[in-house]
Design an enzyme around this catalytic site. Structure first.
Site, PDB file in Angstrom:
ATOM      1  N   PHE A 185      11.379  -2.349   4.424  1.00  0.00           N
ATOM      2  CA  PHE A 185      10.553  -1.147   4.376  1.00  0.00           C
ATOM      3  C   PHE A 185       9.503  -1.294   3.285  1.00  0.00           C
ATOM      4  CE2 PHE A 185      14.634   0.271   6.058  1.00  0.00           C
ATOM      5  CZ  PHE A 185      14.230   0.939   7.185  1.00  0.00           C
ATOM      6  N   ASP A 186       8.332  -0.715   3.520  1.00  0.00           N
ATOM      7  CA  ASP A 186       7.315  -0.739   2.467  1.00  0.00           C
ATOM      8  C   ASP A 186       7.498   0.458   1.548  1.00  0.00           C
ATOM      9  OD1 ASP A 186       6.414   1.318   4.003  1.00  0.00           O
ATOM     10  OD2 ASP A 186       4.380   0.571   4.240  1.00  0.00           O
ATOM     11  N   LYS A 187       6.839   0.439   0.393  1.00  0.00           N
ATOM     12  CA  LYS A 187       7.066   1.484  -0.613  1.00  0.00           C
ATOM     13  C   LYS A 187       6.330   2.787  -0.321  1.00  0.00           C
ATOM     14  CE  LYS A 187       3.487  -0.296  -3.632  1.00  0.00           C
ATOM     15  NZ  LYS A 187       3.171  -0.820  -4.938  1.00  0.00           N
TER      16      LYS A 187
END
Length: 127
Positions: free
Chosen positions: A115-117
């Site tokens: 997942f990206d931030k």
């Protein structure tokens, strides 16, 4: 997304292509054998309630229909696209867009998800 075929659906179509004629042939053979048995009088008398060619036909016909009903290939042909449709629908309700059956099938091999931030993948909306 639901118009594309998953690889497993293509396999089910190939199997059904041969399975359907085989089941119909077996049902016809079953009817012929039972009709011959009944017509020759080799069944116990209490199997047939009334004497007559129509009752013998119907008695044997029930066995042929039973073969068709029990081994109905409809489940094979309908279960795969239904499962893909349900999976894409449930995914869409949870904000997951699935391209089609092939993507679902490839998803079984996924071992990690990154997942990206920004939360784009966790919420399902651009931030």
């Amino acid at each position: 997304a639901q118009t594309s075929k998953a690889p497993i659906q293509a396999t089910a179509d190939v199997i059904a292509k041969w399975f359907v004629p085989a089941v119909v042939a077996i049902a016809i053979v079953t009817w012929c054998v039972w009709f011959a048995i009944v017509f020759c009088g080799k069944t116990p008398p209490h199997y047939l309630l009334h004497a007559g060619i129509a009752d013998e036909f119907v008695f044997a016909f029930k066995f042929g229909v039973a073969v068709l009903v029990i081994s109905c290939p409809c489940a094979l042909g309908l279960a795969t696209p239904t499962a893909v449709m349900v999976a894409t629908g449930v995914g869409a309700k949870h904000g997951i867009l699935i391209k089609g059956g092939e993507a679902l099938e490839m998803g079984q091999n996924v071992t990690q998800v990154i997942f990206d931030k920004t939360g784009t993948l966790t919420v399902g909306k651009p931030s």
